[in-house]
Write an enzyme that holds these catalytic residues in place. Structure first.
Site, PDB file in Angstrom:
ATOM      1  N   LYS A  99      29.883  24.590  80.461  1.00  0.00           N
ATOM      2  CA  LYS A  99      28.452  23.577  80.664  1.00  0.00           C
ATOM      3  C   LYS A  99      27.551  23.890  80.999  1.00  0.00           C
ATOM      4  O   LYS A  99      27.417  23.859  81.952  1.00  0.00           O
ATOM      5  CB  LYS A  99      29.563  22.593  80.571  1.00  0.00           C
ATOM      6  CG  LYS A  99      30.617  21.628  79.845  1.00  0.00           C
ATOM      7  CD  LYS A  99      30.611  21.356  77.814  1.00  0.00           C
ATOM      8  CE  LYS A  99      31.833  21.173  77.627  1.00  0.00           C
ATOM      9  NZ  LYS A  99      31.466  21.331  76.154  1.00  0.00           N
TER      10      LYS A  99
ATOM     11  N   ASP B 270      28.488  26.046  76.925  1.00  0.00           N
ATOM     12  CA  ASP B 270      28.910  25.635  75.830  1.00  0.00           C
ATOM     13  C   ASP B 270      27.804  24.667  75.472  1.00  0.00           C
ATOM     14  O   ASP B 270      27.606  23.878  76.960  1.00  0.00           O
ATOM     15  CB  ASP B 270      30.257  25.427  76.243  1.00  0.00           C
ATOM     16  CG  ASP B 270      30.720  23.991  74.185  1.00  0.00           C
ATOM     17  OD1 ASP B 270      29.788  23.905  74.045  1.00  0.00           O
ATOM     18  OD2 ASP B 270      31.719  23.417  74.944  1.00  0.00           O
TER      19      ASP B 270
ATOM     20  N   GLU C 279      28.743  29.117  72.499  1.00  0.00           N
ATOM     21  CA  GLU C 279      29.284  28.168  72.100  1.00  0.00           C
ATOM     22  C   GLU C 279      27.990  27.040  71.793  1.00  0.00           C
ATOM     23  O   GLU C 279      27.264  26.213  72.311  1.00  0.00           O
ATOM     24  CB  GLU C 279      30.100  27.316  72.419  1.00  0.00           C
ATOM     25  CG  GLU C 279      31.400  26.617  71.606  1.00  0.00           C
ATOM     26  CD  GLU C 279      32.551  25.621  72.014  1.00  0.00           C
ATOM     27  OE1 GLU C 279      33.243  25.340  71.873  1.00  0.00           O
ATOM     28  OE2 GLU C 279      33.136  27.086  73.256  1.00  0.00           O
TER      29      GLU C 279
ATOM     30  N   ASP D 130      31.270  24.885  66.796  1.00  0.00           N
ATOM     31  CA  ASP D 130      32.448  24.131  66.950  1.00  0.00           C
ATOM     32  C   ASP D 130      31.938  23.260  66.269  1.00  0.00           C
ATOM     33  O   ASP D 130      33.041  23.079  65.415  1.00  0.00           O
ATOM     34  CB  ASP D 130      32.249  23.980  68.514  1.00  0.00           C
ATOM     35  CG  ASP D 130      33.346  22.409  69.393  1.00  0.00           C
ATOM     36  OD1 ASP D 130      34.111  22.345  67.904  1.00  0.00           O
ATOM     37  OD2 ASP D 130      33.591  22.371  70.438  1.00  0.00           O
TER      38      ASP D 130
ATOM     39  N   LYS E 170      39.385  22.794  66.776  1.00  0.00           N
ATOM     40  CA  LYS E 170      40.023  22.116  67.764  1.00  0.00           C
ATOM     41  C   LYS E 170      41.207  20.881  66.664  1.00  0.00           C
ATOM     42  O   LYS E 170      40.956  20.706  65.244  1.00  0.00           O
ATOM     43  CB  LYS E 170      39.624  20.932  68.321  1.00  0.00           C
ATOM     44  CG  LYS E 170      38.586  21.296  69.296  1.00  0.00           C
ATOM     45  CD  LYS E 170      37.837  19.839  69.600  1.00  0.00           C
ATOM     46  CE  LYS E 170      36.959  20.900  71.003  1.00  0.00           C
ATOM     47  NZ  LYS E 170      35.659  21.763  70.743  1.00  0.00           N
TER      48      LYS E 170
END
Length: 336
Positions: free
Chosen positions: A111, A142, A168, A196, A220
């Site tokens: 992250k 991300d 991401e 995403d 997802k």
């Protein structure tokens, strides 16, 4: 999902169980994960949209839970799925402890662009991951849309020497992602861009492909409305696909594993190891990596663990109301 395929509200609420499970580390601003378990004729499904999501967005999560509990999933084409470790926005000194939870994983998602932190924090964290995992590991970052184009270009220029697999959702919008890819190419920064939120939160997920805004897509199950819907979107996009999770328990994670297992091609490790971010789970048969893989299976919750992590009565009532609101939104949006 057609309106006549939605179970009655009473059927959804009859088997509802709500749990509260603490996080090991704050993640996405979440310190305690709440989730509603739904029981149907096909087994268990998980309804756990983040607390800030309105009924229209949450309705897709409900449809995914209904698919799990009332229908079957596509047949798998593989028996296990490679997964990545997930490193929250922790200090470099915490990185070894975090990575130690992910048995055999050779890919890590880190992250970055955390609110209240700086690029130097991201660089130090990624450097620590590289030090622990060694030169052969894959590292992806991300940003959850936390940078504008100029910030993302500079950040990825400085992060690129650590050998990034991809970045991401570095910017929030599809247009910005497209401009970022051009900017990176002009500056000779060899980092792929993955979409995403531009897939799972978009009314038009294929816009990413039309505008050449990504090299990879991240899907997802719950935010897209189920395994079948996500599988269809991946096929239409035609880009390399990574299946990721949404801080699910093992009941919810099973849907993501089912999607990854059904994809015709799977060239990247998937973000399906995040059960390790939770202090507990609703089943002893936890879907966590072993040797860098998660075996395709569908564990159900254990009664004792549902009782151990049971949410207080006021939170259970809150979630019952939320199921009702999401059910109404799903009916309103469904074809007759």
């Amino acid at each position: 999902m057609p309106a006549d395929a939605l179970p009655d509200l009473d059927a959804l609420l009859a088997g509802l169980r709500v749990v509260q499970i603490p996080m090991r580390t704050r993640f996405r601003g979440v310190t305690v994960r709440e989730a509603a378990m739904l029981h149907g004729p096909a087994g268990w499904g998980e309804f756990s949209p983040f607390l800030e999501y309105a009924p229209a967005e949450a309705s897709r999560w409900l449809i995914a839970a209904i698919e799990a509990a009332w229908r079957d999933w596509p047949d798998p084409v593989r028996g296990s799925v490679p997964v990545n470790a997930t490193v929250p926005a922790v200090s470099p000194t915490q990185v070894p402890e975090v990575l130690a939870r992910y048995d055999g994983c050779s890919t890590a998602k880190v992250k970055v662009a955390e609110r209240g932190q700086h690029l130097e924090d991201d660089l130090d964290r990624v450097a620590a991951v590289r030090d622990v995992m060694g030169p052969g590991a894959r590292i992806r970052v991300d940003a959850n849309g936390g940078w504008d184009v100029a910030q993302a270009t500079e950040a990825l220029r400085r992060l690129a020497p650590y050998g990034l697999e991809y970045a991401e959702q570095p910017c929030p919008s599809v247009g910005e992602l497209a401009r970022l890819r051009v900017a990176l190419a002009h500056r000779g920064v060899d980092v792929l861009v993955a979409a995403d939120e531009s897939i799972r939160k978009a009314s038009d997920p294929l816009r990413v492909v039309r505008e050449e805004a990504a090299d990879v897509i991240v899907v997802k199950v719950a935010p897209l409305g189920g395994v079948r819907t996500a599988l269809g979107i991946a096929a239409e996009c035609g880009l390399p696909t990574v299946v990721s999770s949404a801080l699910d328990t093992s009941v919810g994670m099973a849907a993501g594993v089912a999607l990854a297992a059904a994809l015709p091609e799977l060239s990247h490790a998937c973000g399906l190891g995040t059960v390790e971010l939770l202090e507990g789970d609703v089943t002893a048969d936890r879907l966590v990596p072993s040797g860098g893989q998660v075996t395709v299976r569908r564990p159900g919750p254990d009664e004792g663990l549902l009782a151990r992590w049971a949410a207080p009565r006021d939170r259970e009532l809150w979630w019952r109301d939320r199921v009702q609101a999401a059910h109404a939104a799903a009916r309103a949006a469904s074809p007759a």
